[in-house]
Enzyme design. Sequence first.
Site, PDB file in Angstrom:
ATOM      1  N   GLY A 109      -4.177   4.619   2.419  1.00  0.00           N
ATOM      2  CA  GLY A 109      -4.720   3.652   3.217  1.00  0.00           C
ATOM      3  C   GLY A 109      -5.240   2.565   2.082  1.00  0.00           C
ATOM      4  O   GLY A 109      -5.352   2.308   1.122  1.00  0.00           O
ATOM      5  N   GLY A 111      -7.603   1.070   0.594  1.00  0.00           N
ATOM      6  CA  GLY A 111      -8.741   1.418   0.197  1.00  0.00           C
ATOM      7  C   GLY A 111      -9.736   0.129  -0.435  1.00  0.00           C
ATOM      8  O   GLY A 111     -10.793   0.420  -0.809  1.00  0.00           O
ATOM      9  N   ARG A 112      -9.014  -1.077  -0.681  1.00  0.00           N
ATOM     10  CA  ARG A 112     -10.076  -2.043  -0.985  1.00  0.00           C
ATOM     11  C   ARG A 112      -9.238  -3.332  -0.410  1.00  0.00           C
ATOM     12  O   ARG A 112      -9.502  -4.629  -1.020  1.00  0.00           O
ATOM     13  CB  ARG A 112      -9.982  -2.250  -2.520  1.00  0.00           C
ATOM     14  CG  ARG A 112      -8.648  -2.286  -3.065  1.00  0.00           C
ATOM     15  CD  ARG A 112      -8.639  -2.460  -4.620  1.00  0.00           C
ATOM     16  NE  ARG A 112      -7.493  -2.303  -5.338  1.00  0.00           N
ATOM     17  CZ  ARG A 112      -7.202  -2.614  -6.621  1.00  0.00           C
ATOM     18  NH1 ARG A 112      -8.354  -3.014  -7.350  1.00  0.00           N
ATOM     19  NH2 ARG A 112      -5.966  -2.311  -7.162  1.00  0.00           N
ATOM     20  N   LYS A 131      -7.818  -8.681  -0.799  1.00  0.00           N
ATOM     21  CA  LYS A 131      -7.912  -7.609  -1.628  1.00  0.00           C
ATOM     22  C   LYS A 131      -8.997  -7.612  -2.595  1.00  0.00           C
ATOM     23  O   LYS A 131      -9.272  -8.506  -3.160  1.00  0.00           O
ATOM     24  CB  LYS A 131      -6.385  -7.631  -2.459  1.00  0.00           C
ATOM     25  CG  LYS A 131      -6.285  -6.441  -3.463  1.00  0.00           C
ATOM     26  CD  LYS A 131      -4.927  -6.376  -4.123  1.00  0.00           C
ATOM     27  CE  LYS A 131      -4.821  -5.255  -5.055  1.00  0.00           C
ATOM     28  NZ  LYS A 131      -3.604  -5.260  -5.790  1.00  0.00           N
ATOM     29  N   ASP A 143     -14.584   1.888  -5.482  1.00  0.00           N
ATOM     30  CA  ASP A 143     -15.530   0.995  -5.000  1.00  0.00           C
ATOM     31  C   ASP A 143     -15.021  -0.111  -4.255  1.00  0.00           C
ATOM     32  O   ASP A 143     -15.704  -0.891  -3.777  1.00  0.00           O
ATOM     33  CB  ASP A 143     -16.174   0.403  -6.323  1.00  0.00           C
ATOM     34  CG  ASP A 143     -15.360  -0.516  -7.351  1.00  0.00           C
ATOM     35  OD1 ASP A 143     -14.081  -0.667  -6.885  1.00  0.00           O
ATOM     36  OD2 ASP A 143     -15.389  -0.429  -8.280  1.00  0.00           O
ATOM     37  N   GLY A 144     -14.002  -0.081  -4.038  1.00  0.00           N
ATOM     38  CA  GLY A 144     -13.374  -1.046  -2.903  1.00  0.00           C
ATOM     39  C   GLY A 144     -13.192  -2.325  -3.745  1.00  0.00           C
ATOM     40  O   GLY A 144     -12.810  -3.356  -2.748  1.00  0.00           O
ATOM     41  N   ARG A 201       4.189  -0.542   5.001  1.00  0.00           N
ATOM     42  CA  ARG A 201       4.759  -0.001   3.878  1.00  0.00           C
ATOM     43  C   ARG A 201       5.514   1.662   4.305  1.00  0.00           C
ATOM     44  O   ARG A 201       5.406   1.787   5.526  1.00  0.00           O
ATOM     45  CB  ARG A 201       3.697   0.703   2.909  1.00  0.00           C
ATOM     46  CG  ARG A 201       2.883  -0.577   2.551  1.00  0.00           C
ATOM     47  CD  ARG A 201       1.419  -0.046   2.463  1.00  0.00           C
ATOM     48  NE  ARG A 201       0.309  -1.226   2.239  1.00  0.00           N
ATOM     49  CZ  ARG A 201       0.150  -1.695   0.924  1.00  0.00           C
ATOM     50  NH1 ARG A 201       0.685  -0.913  -0.139  1.00  0.00           N
ATOM     51  NH2 ARG A 201      -0.494  -2.758   0.595  1.00  0.00           N
ATOM     52  N   ASP A 270       3.520   4.301  -0.905  1.00  0.00           N
ATOM     53  CA  ASP A 270       3.148   3.533  -0.280  1.00  0.00           C
ATOM     54  C   ASP A 270       3.010   2.309  -0.852  1.00  0.00           C
ATOM     55  O   ASP A 270       2.204   1.330  -0.381  1.00  0.00           O
ATOM     56  CB  ASP A 270       1.523   4.222  -0.372  1.00  0.00           C
ATOM     57  CG  ASP A 270       0.990   4.299  -1.747  1.00  0.00           C
ATOM     58  OD1 ASP A 270       1.549   5.199  -2.414  1.00  0.00           O
ATOM     59  OD2 ASP A 270       0.111   3.929  -2.390  1.00  0.00           O
ATOM     60  N   ASN A 271       3.673   1.976  -2.008  1.00  0.00           N
ATOM     61  CA  ASN A 271       3.717   0.577  -2.344  1.00  0.00           C
ATOM     62  C   ASN A 271       5.069  -0.244  -2.151  1.00  0.00           C
ATOM     63  O   ASN A 271       5.439  -1.229  -2.935  1.00  0.00           O
ATOM     64  CB  ASN A 271       3.522   0.528  -4.032  1.00  0.00           C
ATOM     65  CG  ASN A 271       2.049   0.794  -4.311  1.00  0.00           C
ATOM     66  OD1 ASN A 271       1.231   0.713  -3.341  1.00  0.00           O
ATOM     67  ND2 ASN A 271       1.760   1.325  -5.610  1.00  0.00           N
TER      68      ASN A 271
END
Length: 518
Positions: A109, A111-112, A131, A143-144, A201, A270-271
């Site tokens: 997902g 994440g950042r 982002k 840490d996002g 994606r 996922d990319n």
Amino acid sequence: MSFSPGVAEPSARISSLADALSIRRPGAFAALGSAFHTRLPAAPLPDPYVVGVSHEVARMLGLDPAIASEPGFAELFAGNATREWPGESLPYASVYSGHQFGVWAGQLGDGRALSLGEIEHAGKRFELQLKGSGRTPYSRMGDGRAVLRSSIREFLCSEAMHHLGIPTTRALSIVGSDLPVRREEIETAAVVTRVAASFVRFGHFEHFYAADRTAELRALAEHVIDRFHPSCREADDPFLALLGVVVERTARLVAQWQTVGFCHGVMNTDNMSILGLTIDYGPFGFVDGFDAGYICNHSDTQGRYAYRMQPQIAYWNCFCLAQALLPLIGERYDEAARTERAVADAQAALERFKEHFAPELEGRFQAKLGLTGQREGDSVFADKLLALMHASRADFTLTFRRLAQVSKHDASGDGPVRDLFLDLPAIDGWLADYRARLAQEPIDDAARREAMNRVNPKFVLRNHLAETAIRHAKEKDFSELERLAAVLRRPFDEQPENEAYAALPPDWAGSLEVSCSS
């Protein structure tokens, strides 16, 4: 559009700026519901400042580029404004899954990253995504945050790829902060605002397939078809048609990567964009001295995503997407035959990758060589040249750019190309064959040179150029970032005043490493 905030308080100025930009429009993906995303504000970024802005992207969104100097711009695109937005207009992080380095990673997902919403301009809708905006439910111990280094690289490469004519997400701005972030060393935080029609994606589809949630899988596919591929509705099987379109776009995209020497570095499922865009710029790299096995990602110890592997990996990723769509394919068949026939149909759709990749690749290399018609033996010209380049580690970009100087009449223009090779007898033999082939071309040298220079860039985002801009930016000097971005917006022009940006990399460039931590 321009916006004057008057004398309002800072928080009011930010909120009003967001209203003026109309970026609180939730968009169709957000309307799919909470199974697809989680709404939350961005984590506060202290004392943000503007590092860079693409005026071209601003205009694409219908914005006056001067808006970057408006009070509140840095706060807004750091995500700080979102803390005061009402719940229904909060940004969202989407959930997806995927295969990472060939291994099923389960739920992933954003994440950042947080999607702010959409802007509509000139009949087109664009999603804006921050982002580096802090932790989300999908951060998985991260840490996002993004750091200034990686944000500058994404900003520059997004815009560079667009001007090379390669489908890509775009970048509106970079906002920095002195907030410390730990990677291999302590760096500072940054947020890049990236722009695309959609950030869906392959992994979004894999997520719902793996969880056996066919209703959500269907809703997602319906969304993509209705929003981006409505012609699929005319097919006997819209979901099969969708697979075919995505496979074709992906094949063409990777062929374009190969012909400019671009390596993505992390071609996880996922990319991979469902729209066939280059997405998620992390440890990417353009090949300098040509090596077919070039690995741009220092974390890729097995070379899964090496230059020569990218077409095969793209096909494998399409296979994963086909598997995820299987529950929707073949609904027109009776139940007894459906599974078998759906698999056969999906396999046939996957063949479209091969059908489109090879001609696209060959056609683009033909153009790079200045060959306008297909003749016997043409298909091996590029292969032979690439083999010689590999053996000598000849510079990829400069070799093709300098080929335009070769004359069909004599060897007077061979020098600039020969200078890039170690095995001179081998390259001389190839050049002799090349001149003989050029003699069959109907156009003269001048016209051919002009055509070749329109497809062979002089300027690409080499790692050392990005690194130089990053080093300046760390000292709060953003002038090199601006200069480099301007050069990359004209990659095919001669730009004699910027000759240094097209030179061979310095010796220190060989020590640069880029990894997944970016």
